[in-house]
Motif scaffolding. Structure first.
Motif, short mmCIF file in Angstrom:
data_model
loop_
_atom_site.label_atom_id
_atom_site.label_comp_id
_atom_site.label_asym_id
_atom_site.label_seq_id
_atom_site.Cartn_x
_atom_site.Cartn_y
_atom_site.Cartn_z
N ALA A 41 0.75 -1.21 0.09
CA ALA A 41 -0.12 -0.10 0.09
C ALA A 41 0.91 1.30 0.05
O ALA A 41 0.66 2.15 -0.70
CB ALA A 41 -0.90 -0.09 1.17
N ILE A 100 -10.62 -1.63 14.74
CA ILE A 100 -9.13 -1.29 14.26
C ILE A 100 -8.68 0.21 14.67
O ILE A 100 -7.68 0.43 15.00
CB ILE A 100 -8.95 -1.48 12.84
CG1 ILE A 100 -9.03 -2.81 12.18
CG2 ILE A 100 -7.67 -0.77 12.19
CD1 ILE A 100 -8.87 -3.27 10.76
N LEU A 104 -5.70 1.48 17.03
CA LEU A 104 -5.05 2.41 16.78
C LEU A 104 -4.86 3.62 17.57
O LEU A 104 -3.86 4.04 18.05
CB LEU A 104 -5.35 2.96 15.22
CG LEU A 104 -4.64 2.31 14.00
CD1 LEU A 104 -5.36 2.53 13.06
CD2 LEU A 104 -3.15 2.55 14.10
N ASN A 121 -9.99 10.62 9.86
CA ASN A 121 -10.78 11.00 8.75
C ASN A 121 -12.27 10.36 8.16
O ASN A 121 -12.54 10.59 7.33
CB ASN A 121 -9.82 10.85 7.52
CG ASN A 121 -10.40 11.35 6.24
OD1 ASN A 121 -10.71 12.46 6.05
ND2 ASN A 121 -10.34 10.44 5.35
N PHE A 145 -12.15 14.80 5.35
CA PHE A 145 -11.63 15.40 3.97
C PHE A 145 -12.61 14.66 3.07
O PHE A 145 -13.31 13.56 3.32
CB PHE A 145 -10.33 14.89 3.38
CG PHE A 145 -9.13 15.61 3.97
CD1 PHE A 145 -8.51 16.65 3.60
CD2 PHE A 145 -8.90 15.26 5.27
CE1 PHE A 145 -7.48 17.26 3.98
CE2 PHE A 145 -7.63 15.73 5.82
CZ PHE A 145 -7.17 16.87 5.40
N1 LIG Z 1 -13.15 6.92 0.28
C1 LIG Z 1 -13.63 8.01 0.59
O1 LIG Z 1 -14.43 8.38 -0.43
C2 LIG Z 1 -13.64 8.44 1.74
C3 LIG Z 1 -13.96 9.83 1.80
C4 LIG Z 1 -13.79 10.60 3.21
C5 LIG Z 1 -13.43 9.81 4.32
N2 LIG Z 1 -12.97 8.51 4.07
C6 LIG Z 1 -12.57 7.74 5.50
O2 LIG Z 1 -11.10 7.53 5.25
C7 LIG Z 1 -10.81 6.39 5.65
C8 LIG Z 1 -9.92 5.44 4.77
O3 LIG Z 1 -10.68 5.20 3.67
P1 LIG Z 1 -10.00 5.01 2.24
O4 LIG Z 1 -11.08 4.93 1.24
O5 LIG Z 1 -8.57 5.70 2.07
O6 LIG Z 1 -9.67 3.42 2.54
P2 LIG Z 1 -8.68 2.66 1.82
O7 LIG Z 1 -9.13 1.10 1.75
O8 LIG Z 1 -8.25 2.92 0.44
O9 LIG Z 1 -7.21 2.56 2.64
C9 LIG Z 1 -7.10 2.11 4.07
C10 LIG Z 1 -5.68 1.77 4.33
O10 LIG Z 1 -5.80 1.68 5.49
C11 LIG Z 1 -4.54 0.55 5.96
N3 LIG Z 1 -4.59 0.02 7.20
C12 LIG Z 1 -5.55 -0.79 7.50
N4 LIG Z 1 -5.23 -0.92 9.04
C13 LIG Z 1 -4.30 -0.28 9.23
C14 LIG Z 1 -3.65 -0.03 10.52
N5 LIG Z 1 -3.60 -0.61 11.64
N6 LIG Z 1 -2.36 0.85 10.46
C15 LIG Z 1 -2.18 1.51 9.23
N7 LIG Z 1 -2.69 1.28 8.21
C16 LIG Z 1 -3.66 0.54 8.06
C17 LIG Z 1 -4.81 -0.56 4.73
O11 LIG Z 1 -3.75 -1.24 4.44
C18 LIG Z 1 -5.33 0.63 3.49
O12 LIG Z 1 -4.06 0.80 2.64
C19 LIG Z 1 -12.12 5.63 6.19
O13 LIG Z 1 -12.16 5.85 7.75
C20 LIG Z 1 -12.93 6.41 5.46
O14 LIG Z 1 -14.29 6.42 5.92
C21 LIG Z 1 -12.97 7.79 2.91
#
Ligand SMILES: NC(=O)c1ccc[n+]([C@@H]2O[C@H](COP(=O)([O-])OP(=O)(O)OC[C@H]3O[C@@H](n4cnc5c(N)ncnc54)[C@H](O)[C@@H]3O)[C@@H](O)[C@H]2O)c1
Length: 288
Positions: A41, A100, A104, A121, A145
């Motif tokens: 990742a 998780i 964290l 976030n 964001f």
């Molecule tokens: N995707 C969207 O449109 C969006 C918009 C706003 C907010 N969010 C929020 O942002 C957060 C992330 O979403 P995303 O879409 O980027 O998800 P994603 O699945 O693309 O990425 C999540 C990452 O977290 C990593 N991860 C998992 N457990 C971990 C840990 N213990 N320590 C470090 N890294 C770890 C995974 O390996 C992965 O790379 C979520 O809480 C989501 O609600 C998402």
């Protein structure tokens, strides 16, 4: 400036959101780390950000010098603890899983200096659900964001009942320093502001469709031509993913217990049929 100025930001999670949030921070001049548990990742984030910045430079949206300086400030790593020990602010953007996130936050609380602010976030998990895993709930809030974080201007700052005024002010100031437009909420509410507005529009659009008032294509046309929305609600569902829309409703139901929060009939049917939108080639519209 009324608050202490952060210098070092650690972003946890190098996925769709975390990688771009980290780039935003580095471009704004912060020493930034983007951390993931998975090395692939981290590598993917680094490759994608370089590709994206190269495109921005080619299109003259940014200068090559600014981008090079930002990458100098940006560290891609799996060494969470080493980074968190230096951080003034940690922005948690890991996978959307309460267990998780609580683990964290508890671990970050042990590793980070006393002054460090811990923000999430998360779109659906309000910060009171992770703040009590730490010994510093007053330094925890949502810092939300929008996707893509490099482009979208809005950041919602959402305190829980125990977040201090100082933390809110620091978060608002941080958002402005990142070139974003913060929206301050006075209290926690599922979906925050922007997604609630979107949800209300989506709910009404689905009701009009399910009641047979208009075809979904015509509802999209009305949103675009009468309200000047760049996309209709059905087009947007296909872009976001009908699976995601379905999950958001279930998560809201889990928090509210209100049957009105459950996915609409037509969403449930599309979800069960695997018609998720653009990502599967079919949703409301056909992309094959
Ligand atoms: N995707 C969207 O449109 C969006 C918009 C706003 C907010 N969010 C929020 O942002 C957060 C992330 O979403 P995303 O879409 O980027 O998800 P994603 O699945 O693309 O990425 C999540 C990452 O977290 C990593 N991860 C998992 N457990 C971990 C840990 N213990 N320590 C470090 N890294 C770890 C995974 O390996 C992965 O790379 C979520 O809480 C989501 O609600 C998402």
């Amino acid at each position: 400036m009324t608050t202490e100025t952060p210098k070092h930001i650690t972003v946890i999670g190098a996925g769709a959101m975390g990688s771009q949030i980290a780039m935003v921070c580095a471009l704004a001049g912060y020493d930034t780390d983007v951390v993931d548990i998975a090395q692939d990742a981290v590598d993917r984030a680094e490759t994608q950000l370089h590709e994206r910045m190269d495109r921005d430079v080619a299109k003259q949206r940014r200068t090559a010098e600014d981008v090079a300086a930002a990458f100098e400030r940006l560290t891609f790593t799996t060494d969470r603890d080493g980074c968190a020990a230096q951080a003034d602010v940690v922005i948690e953007a890991a996978v959307e899983d309460l267990g998780i996130k609580r683990k964290l936050f508890a671990e970050l609380d042990r590793i980070c200096p006393e002054h460090t602010i811990l923000v999430t976030n998360s779109s659906n998990i309000v910060s009171s659900r992770v703040a009590d895993a730490t010994g510093r709930p007053e330094k925890v809030c949502n810092f939300h964001f929008f996707n893509p974080a490099l482009v979208m201007q809005c950041v919602e700052v959402v305190p829980h009942v125990g977040t201090s005024r100082k933390t809110v002010d620091t978060a608002l100031e941080l958002a402005r320093s990142l070139g974003k437009q913060p929206v301050e909420l006075k209290k926690e509410v599922p979906g925050f502001v922007a997604n609630r507005l979107l949800g209300a529009l989506r709910t009404e659009a689905l009701k009009l469709y399910e009641d047979g008032v208009a075809d979904f294509e015509d509802i999209d046309i009305a949103a675009k031509t009468a309200l000047r929305h760049p996309m209709g609600p059905f087009e947007l569902m296909d872009l976001v993913g009908i699976d995601v829309v379905h999950l958001i409703r279930l998560a809201e139901y889990e928090q509210t217990g209100d049957p009105a929060s459950l996915p609409a009939r037509s969403i449930r049917e599309k979800y069960e049929a695997g018609e998720y939108g653009r990502k599967t080639g079919k949703g409301w519209y056909d992309y094959s």
